[in-house]
Motif scaffolding. Structure first.
Motif, PDB file in Angstrom:
ATOM      1  N   ARG A  20     114.055 153.971   7.851  1.00  0.00           N
ATOM      2  CA  ARG A  20     114.551 155.359   7.279  1.00  0.00           C
ATOM      3  C   ARG A  20     115.608 155.725   7.530  1.00  0.00           C
ATOM      4  O   ARG A  20     116.510 156.133   6.842  1.00  0.00           O
ATOM      5  N   ALA A  23     118.078 153.582   5.537  1.00  0.00           N
ATOM      6  CA  ALA A  23     117.975 153.812   4.156  1.00  0.00           C
ATOM      7  C   ALA A  23     118.938 155.196   3.665  1.00  0.00           C
ATOM      8  O   ALA A  23     119.626 155.384   3.034  1.00  0.00           O
ATOM      9  N   TRP A  28     120.178 154.306   0.300  1.00  0.00           N
ATOM     10  CA  TRP A  28     119.348 153.489  -0.422  1.00  0.00           C
ATOM     11  C   TRP A  28     117.942 153.971  -0.369  1.00  0.00           C
ATOM     12  O   TRP A  28     117.750 155.026   0.065  1.00  0.00           O
ATOM     13  N   GLY A  29     116.782 152.997  -0.840  1.00  0.00           N
ATOM     14  CA  GLY A  29     115.563 153.318  -0.744  1.00  0.00           C
ATOM     15  C   GLY A  29     114.759 152.207   0.369  1.00  0.00           C
ATOM     16  O   GLY A  29     115.394 151.272   0.717  1.00  0.00           O
ATOM     17  N   SER A  31     111.236 150.062   0.980  1.00  0.00           N
ATOM     18  CA  SER A  31     109.968 149.377   0.310  1.00  0.00           C
ATOM     19  C   SER A  31     109.002 148.701   1.371  1.00  0.00           C
ATOM     20  O   SER A  31     109.751 148.553   2.432  1.00  0.00           O
ATOM     21  N   LEU A  43     118.839 151.440  -4.692  1.00  0.00           N
ATOM     22  CA  LEU A  43     117.893 152.048  -5.627  1.00  0.00           C
ATOM     23  C   LEU A  43     118.131 151.252  -6.879  1.00  0.00           C
ATOM     24  O   LEU A  43     119.205 150.722  -7.338  1.00  0.00           O
TER      25      LEU A  43
END
Length: 255
Positions: A20, A23, A28-29, A31, A43
């Protein structure tokens, strides 16, 4: 045959928390393909993409004490952007780090698990790389590293000298891979040299993982045992001992 640099892999005590952080730092994200693995990626990203080198954070029971031989350099577009990014990273949990840098225009920070990285001052060469300007590997002989990695992956060699070598995806997009001369290792030969940050390489569809591993060994790579056990990826070390992984073509992360 060729390999793509697809991920920078971080070992962590808490993969979700460190994932996290990165990110949020990169915009960014996240997964995950399973417990203990957090993938940090742009993303709307379709993996693998030559324009992006992702961050893969993997939990281990006891992250090793390491020498920082691999780190990330983050790009900025102006002095104001650099100051804003440093302030935001500190709010996210980064802390100032002193690695003997002295009076320099960049800022050295450590992420919440102590991995050192740099926030660079604006540099024209990194204006189109995205948030990661470069993946930087400390080495003793940049010319030798350039010879090996220029053959190991399908990236283009842009610059090489006694002190520095720079490669980038042949697409002309994404971050650079840089090898920077550093002092020789002083650890006793009997002591293992652990790295919490390493590179992950991926064969192209239709290429064979075992054949790629064999090709790399002819270039000077050697098998490496970092306690990985029975896994789908193969751990090797380059001629200066930097561990890296060759993933199975269908694999994503988890090493």
């Amino acid at each position: 045959m060729a390999l793509r640099l697809v991920q920078v892999n971080f070992k962590a005590g808490d993969d979700a928390a460190l994932g996290r952080f990165w990110a949020d730092a990169l915009g960014w994200g996240v997964s995950s393909e399973g417990p203990g693995v957090t993938n940090v990626e742009p993303l709307n990203f379709t993996w693998p993409d030559p324009a992006a080198v992702c961050v893969d954070v993997v939990a281990v029971p006891d992250p090793e004490t390491v020498r920082y031989r691999v780190h990330l350099d983050l790009a900025t577009t102006s002095a104001a952007h650099q100051a804003e990014l440093v302030a935001r990273l500190k709010e996210l949990g980064a802390t100032p780090a002193d690695v003997g840098q002295g009076d320099v225009p960049w800022t050295v920070l450590a992420d919440p698990e102590g991995n050192v990285f740099r926030v660079l001052e604006p540099r024209e060469i990194y204006r189109d790389t995205g948030p990661i300007a470069a993946v930087v590997v400390h080495c003793e002989d940049p010319r030798a590293m350039a010879r090996f990695w220029d053959e190991a992956i399908d990236w283009t060699l842009h610059e090489v000298s006694d002190d520095h070598a720079r490669l980038r995806s042949a697409t002309g997009a994404g971050p650079y891979l840089e090898f920077v001369r550093a002092a020789p290792r002083t650890m006793p030969d009997a002591a293992p040299v652990w790295t919490r940050v390493h590179l992950d390489l991926l064969p192209y569809p239709g290429d064979d993982q075992a054949a790629e591993v064999a090709r790399l060994t002819t270039l000077g790579a050697t098998p490496a045992d970092v306690g990985q056990g029975d896994v789908s990826w193969v751990v090797l070390a380059d001629p200066e001992g930097h561990e890296f992984c060759v993933l199975r073509p269908a694999a994503l992360g988890g090493d």
